[in-house]
Design a protein around this motif. Structure first.
Motif, PDB file in Angstrom:
ATOM      1  N   LEU A  16      27.076 104.218  -8.034  1.00  0.00           N
ATOM      2  CA  LEU A  16      27.273 102.862  -8.548  1.00  0.00           C
ATOM      3  C   LEU A  16      26.785 101.902  -7.466  1.00  0.00           C
ATOM      4  N   SER A  17      26.063 100.867  -7.878  1.00  0.00           N
ATOM      5  CA  SER A  17      25.489  99.947  -6.892  1.00  0.00           C
ATOM      6  C   SER A  17      26.547  99.070  -6.227  1.00  0.00           C
ATOM      7  N   TYR A  18      27.729  98.968  -6.827  1.00  0.00           N
ATOM      8  CA  TYR A  18      28.874  98.289  -6.209  1.00  0.00           C
ATOM      9  C   TYR A  18      30.088  99.184  -6.387  1.00  0.00           C
ATOM     10  N   HIS A  19      30.784  99.498  -5.294  1.00  0.00           N
ATOM     11  CA  HIS A  19      31.947 100.374  -5.424  1.00  0.00           C
ATOM     12  C   HIS A  19      33.002 100.012  -4.387  1.00  0.00           C
ATOM     13  N   ASN A  20      33.809  99.026  -4.741  1.00  0.00           N
ATOM     14  CA  ASN A  20      34.954  98.624  -3.932  1.00  0.00           C
ATOM     15  C   ASN A  20      36.125  98.439  -4.883  1.00  0.00           C
ATOM     16  N   LEU A  21      36.900  99.486  -5.054  1.00  0.00           N
ATOM     17  CA  LEU A  21      37.965  99.474  -6.053  1.00  0.00           C
ATOM     18  C   LEU A  21      39.101  98.527  -5.688  1.00  0.00           C
ATOM     19  N   ARG A  22      39.138  98.052  -4.450  1.00  0.00           N
ATOM     20  CA  ARG A  22      40.156  97.081  -4.059  1.00  0.00           C
ATOM     21  C   ARG A  22      39.719  95.645  -4.347  1.00  0.00           C
ATOM     22  N   ALA A  65      25.392  89.258  -4.102  1.00  0.00           N
ATOM     23  CA  ALA A  65      24.654  89.204  -2.840  1.00  0.00           C
ATOM     24  C   ALA A  65      24.060  90.564  -2.499  1.00  0.00           C
ATOM     25  N   PHE A  66      24.857  91.619  -2.681  1.00  0.00           N
ATOM     26  CA  PHE A  66      24.338  92.951  -2.367  1.00  0.00           C
ATOM     27  C   PHE A  66      23.317  93.399  -3.408  1.00  0.00           C
ATOM     28  N   ASP A  67      23.565  93.100  -4.669  1.00  0.00           N
ATOM     29  CA  ASP A  67      22.629  93.493  -5.718  1.00  0.00           C
ATOM     30  C   ASP A  67      21.278  92.801  -5.545  1.00  0.00           C
ATOM     31  N   ASP A  68      21.287  91.547  -5.139  1.00  0.00           N
ATOM     32  CA  ASP A  68      20.031  90.826  -4.892  1.00  0.00           C
ATOM     33  C   ASP A  68      19.242  91.501  -3.768  1.00  0.00           C
ATOM     34  N   TRP A  69      19.941  91.892  -2.702  1.00  0.00           N
ATOM     35  CA  TRP A  69      19.272  92.595  -1.610  1.00  0.00           C
ATOM     36  C   TRP A  69      18.710  93.930  -2.087  1.00  0.00           C
ATOM     37  N   GLU A 117      23.779  94.301 -15.172  1.00  0.00           N
ATOM     38  CA  GLU A 117      24.799  93.423 -15.755  1.00  0.00           C
ATOM     39  C   GLU A 117      25.284  92.474 -14.677  1.00  0.00           C
ATOM     40  N   ASP A 118      25.574  91.231 -15.079  1.00  0.00           N
ATOM     41  CA  ASP A 118      26.109  90.278 -14.109  1.00  0.00           C
ATOM     42  C   ASP A 118      27.566  89.933 -14.380  1.00  0.00           C
ATOM     43  N   MET A 128      32.804  94.634 -16.056  1.00  0.00           N
ATOM     44  CA  MET A 128      34.248  94.619 -15.804  1.00  0.00           C
ATOM     45  C   MET A 128      34.735  93.210 -15.470  1.00  0.00           C
ATOM     46  N   GLY A 129      34.157  92.240 -16.146  1.00  0.00           N
ATOM     47  CA  GLY A 129      34.612  90.872 -16.012  1.00  0.00           C
ATOM     48  C   GLY A 129      33.906  90.041 -14.970  1.00  0.00           C
ATOM     49  N   GLY A 130      33.050  90.649 -14.135  1.00  0.00           N
ATOM     50  CA  GLY A 130      32.405  89.815 -13.134  1.00  0.00           C
ATOM     51  C   GLY A 130      31.489  90.506 -12.151  1.00  0.00           C
TER      52      GLY A 130
END
Length: 277
Positions: A178-184, A196-200, A257-258, A261-263
């Motif tokens: 997953l391109s973003y994975h911070n469950l907290r 920011a990370f997805d743009d990079w 997706e932007d 899960m809501g955001g």
């Protein structure tokens, strides 16, 4: 073995595998996974033919050496918690491919990297959940390959380079994370850091020169919001394998997706030409 032409070489993918057993929770999840499911289901159309086998590099398996699943009939590993009871009975009964497992081990060792075989290992949800959307009939043999503990990005790019010949042998290489994975920090409040990370990531793997991708990815932790997006990088490292196996080839974003899960801002990528782009 006769090497196919470049035009018949399969691409590689880095995909989101979603949360737990989501394909079996559509009633509970509503439309949360509609766009991800559609992108996964479109992969067979993109590649234009049914591959001989899948090599799946899942974020949910780490070993001291790169370890290849060689079980001819892999069982299920329900490596999640807190989901409805019926999700601990689901099955994805794709056959294994012990012959491919041995070929993968040979390629890894030939590149000077440590490799091992696991004859008992089953499918974890990083493999069976996305595959339920990609090949729902489970007719394509699948072999899982572990990450290596330490999660060194350059080493996993090197792993991808070692595996590249499989693309000419009709094996589809998929990195599943997953391109973003911070469950907290998961939801609308994480929109800014995930963007920011997805743009990079988009700039590094799509817009930039393919020759520079490996170097950029090796230094991923210096990217904007990198550690906010990946406090631990196991869900990003499968990308390195997909990139290494298609190092000089174009990257294309195949899912985005932007407001996941809501955001959350999330993406998946294909590397190499598709038969039907």
């Amino acid at each position: 073995m006769t090497t196919p032409t470049t035009n018949s070489r399969l691409p590689t993918y880095f995909i989101s595998h979603g949360g737990g057993p989501w394909p079996w929770m559509k009633k509970e999840m509503g439309n949360a996974y509609t766009r991800l499911e559609a992108s996964l289901a479109d992969m067979p159309r993109q590649i234009g033919r049914k591959p001989r086998a899948i090599l799946m590099v899942s974020a949910h398996w780490e070993e001291p050496a790169f370890t290849v699943q060689a079980n001819p009939k892999p069982p299920m590993i329900y490596d999640y918690g807190g989901f409805p009871a019926h999700t601990y009975q689901v099955h994805y009964d794709a056959p294994g491919a012990p012959d491919l497992a041995l070929r993968v081990k040979q390629l890894i060792e030939g590149a000077g990297l440590p490799a091992a075989i696991d004859a008992e290992r089953g499918f974890d949800h990083g493999a069976f959940s996305p595959m339920a959307a990609i090949y729902p009939d489970a007719e394509v043999p699948m072999v899982q390959l572990s990450l290596r503990r330490g999660l060194d990005p350059a080493e996993h790019v090197a792993l991808g380079r070692a595996l590249a010949p499989l693309r000419d042998e009709d094996v589809l290489i998929i990195g599943s994370g997953l391109s973003y994975h911070n469950l907290r920090n998961f939801g609308p409040q994480a929109h800014g850091v995930s963007k920011a990370f997805d743009d990079w990531l988009e700039e590094a793997v799509v817009e930039g020169a393919p020759a520079k991708r490996a170097e950029q990815l090796a230094n991923w932790a210096t990217a904007p919001s990198a550690r906010a997006a990946h406090p631990r990088e196991e869900h990003l490292i499968p990308l390195m394998v997909a990139v290494g196996a298609a190092e000089a080839e174009e990257g294309v974003r195949v899912y985005h997706e932007d407001a996941f899960m809501g955001g959350l801002v999330v993406s998946s990528y294909r590397f190499g030409a598709a038969a039907n782009a």
